[in-house]
Write an enzyme that holds these catalytic residues in place. Sequence first.
Site, short mmCIF file in Angstrom:
data_model
loop_
_atom_site.label_atom_id
_atom_site.label_comp_id
_atom_site.label_asym_id
_atom_site.label_seq_id
_atom_site.Cartn_x
_atom_site.Cartn_y
_atom_site.Cartn_z
N ASN A 215 0.85 -1.19 0.00
CA ASN A 215 0.00 0.00 0.00
C ASN A 215 0.89 1.24 0.00
O ASN A 215 2.10 1.12 0.18
CB ASN A 215 -0.96 -0.03 1.20
CG ASN A 215 -0.20 -0.05 2.51
OD1 ASN A 215 0.53 0.88 2.82
ND2 ASN A 215 -0.35 -1.13 3.27
N ASP A 284 -3.96 -6.03 5.03
CA ASP A 284 -4.99 -6.92 5.58
C ASP A 284 -5.03 -8.27 4.88
O ASP A 284 -5.64 -9.20 5.37
CB ASP A 284 -6.37 -6.26 5.46
CG ASP A 284 -6.51 -5.09 6.42
OD1 ASP A 284 -5.99 -5.20 7.54
OD2 ASP A 284 -7.10 -4.06 6.03
N LYS A 294 9.79 -17.27 -9.75
CA LYS A 294 9.01 -16.24 -10.43
C LYS A 294 7.94 -16.90 -11.30
O LYS A 294 8.26 -17.81 -12.08
CB LYS A 294 9.95 -15.39 -11.28
CG LYS A 294 9.26 -14.26 -11.97
CD LYS A 294 10.20 -13.49 -12.87
CE LYS A 294 9.42 -12.50 -13.70
NZ LYS A 294 10.16 -12.01 -14.84
N LYS A 342 -13.39 0.73 15.73
CA LYS A 342 -12.06 0.12 15.90
C LYS A 342 -11.56 0.27 17.34
O LYS A 342 -10.92 -0.62 17.87
CB LYS A 342 -11.05 0.73 14.91
CG LYS A 342 -11.25 0.19 13.50
CD LYS A 342 -10.34 0.82 12.48
CE LYS A 342 -10.81 0.40 11.09
NZ LYS A 342 -10.15 1.10 10.00
N LYS A 346 -10.82 -3.23 19.08
CA LYS A 346 -9.41 -3.55 19.34
C LYS A 346 -8.98 -3.18 20.77
O LYS A 346 -7.82 -3.28 21.10
CB LYS A 346 -8.52 -2.87 18.29
CG LYS A 346 -8.90 -3.24 16.85
CD LYS A 346 -7.85 -2.89 15.84
CE LYS A 346 -8.39 -3.11 14.42
NZ LYS A 346 -7.34 -3.30 13.42
N1 CTP Z 1 -3.67 -3.19 12.11
C1 CTP Z 1 -3.00 -4.28 12.63
N2 CTP Z 1 -2.99 -5.45 11.93
C2 CTP Z 1 -3.63 -5.57 10.76
C3 CTP Z 1 -4.34 -4.46 10.24
C4 CTP Z 1 -4.34 -3.27 10.94
O1 CTP Z 1 -2.41 -4.19 13.69
N3 CTP Z 1 -3.60 -6.72 10.11
C5 CTP Z 1 -3.69 -1.93 12.89
C6 CTP Z 1 -3.12 -0.73 12.15
O2 CTP Z 1 -1.73 -0.58 12.42
C7 CTP Z 1 -3.92 0.42 12.73
C8 CTP Z 1 -5.25 -0.22 13.09
O3 CTP Z 1 -5.02 -1.62 13.15
O4 CTP Z 1 -3.34 0.94 13.90
C9 CTP Z 1 -6.36 0.07 12.13
O5 CTP Z 1 -5.96 -0.23 10.83
P1 CTP Z 1 -6.89 0.02 9.57
O6 CTP Z 1 -6.21 -0.41 8.34
O7 CTP Z 1 -7.47 1.40 9.63
O8 CTP Z 1 -8.13 -0.91 9.90
P2 CTP Z 1 -8.34 -2.46 9.80
O9 CTP Z 1 -8.39 -3.00 11.20
O10 CTP Z 1 -7.35 -3.08 8.89
O11 CTP Z 1 -9.81 -2.54 9.22
P3 CTP Z 1 -10.33 -2.07 7.74
O12 CTP Z 1 -9.18 -2.27 6.79
O13 CTP Z 1 -11.48 -2.98 7.50
O14 CTP Z 1 -10.73 -0.63 7.87
#
Ligand code: CTP
Length: 411
Positions: A215, A284, A294, A342, A346
């Site tokens: 990303n 994610d 490859k 969140k 969390k």
């Molecule tokens: N985070 C994490 N582990 C993951 C994804 C996210 O620890 N696999 C943490 C990120 O570092 C951030 C928080 O969770 O502090 C929120 O991340 P975000 O990408 O906004 O949300 P997600 O939990 O991934 O949910 P979504 O993508 O559905 O919005």
Amino acid sequence: MPDAKGTEGPDTVLVGVTGGIAAYKSCEIIRSMVKEGLDVHAVMTRNAQEFITPLTLQVLSGNPVWTETFHLTQEQEIGHISLVDRSSLFLIAPATANVLGKVAAGIADDLLTTMVCAATKIPVVFAPSMNVNMYQNPITQENIKRLKGLGYVFIEPEEGDLACGYQGVGRLADPQEIVEHVLSRLEPKDLQNERILVTAGPTEEAIDPVRFLTNPSSGKMGYAIARAAAQRGAQVTLISGPTACTPPLDVTLVRVRSAEEMRKAVMKAFPKSTTVIMAAAVSDFSPASRAKQKVKKQDASLTVKLKTTPDILFELGQKKQDRLLIGFAAETQSLVKNAKEKVEKKNLDLIVANDVSRKEIGFQSDSNQVKLIGPDGKVSELPFLPKRILAHRVLDQIEILRSRPGKKGRR
Ligand code: CTP
């Protein structure tokens, strides 16, 4: 103008420039300090003016440059002693053998040495630069020892090729390191009881040895937080995905690539932490399987099967005990609603909610505008700020969160 934390007026810093070839590097030092929001006033010896002009430093600092002890206009406007009095720190860079000798002997025969002589209530920091033989001369070494014993601070010179054609110790320390050192000295050490774990940057999830999912996170926010926390006296571990950011000074840096690697590194550092700030944009999803070789174009199916990665922050929320847990929310819609969900899901103490659909803020930019949301649902909106200042604002929350009833740090 805000200071490093964006709250009060800027710190005033004096930069004394003496007559060595490294005088030109004071331009970079002053420029960076101004960029960091400091109010910089340069003082030059007569010899320094043989290498660079007062006009150069005047333009870079945005303030008149001090050169003469008995200058009518300069004295009428402020007076060199009162300028010292309202400064927070006096840096002499480059510092020649001559200036070290004079200060060590209590000589004040020009404006710069007079001002150093008057600077008894603020840190005086020397960054020496000279020929290796001059540096190693026992008289110079005696002077340095004496000055250190009296509480003067030194940023040691580096070893390498010197401008005089010699090799050895004597090259001015890296200008950026000098600036970092100064910034660090200016910050109050209000986080010295904290062991802060910060994550930063994106993760890369490999499809095969040459392709991956990622990303656009630049890592700038997490790095700014780690840097600011270290400056404020915290012990900082920074777990970083792949980024082009410069590692901050006095921070333990652990480099990782995938979400799984980040999880492992975080879980290892977690038990010793008092606060965790998850600024990383953890992917994610990762490919369900990784090809060892490859993938050839003709063999590839056009579908990559994905699996979800571990939610690191969620896992931390289950075992946080007294630790503070601060997350980031990257949203493109329903910012507050999603961020609040969140916080609850969390088990966070705070979330920094970030609208990543706005081009001028977020992932790659140097500035950001965020909302801070706690478990009580209260939303406080911060103004548009450079990430280095925003980092301090986020860190300011640690003390506020710790002062809540029933919340104690694991010290
Ligand atoms: N985070 C994490 N582990 C993951 C994804 C996210 O620890 N696999 C943490 C990120 O570092 C951030 C928080 O969770 O502090 C929120 O991340 P975000 O990408 O906004 O949300 P997600 O939990 O991934 O949910 P979504 O993508 O559905 O919005």
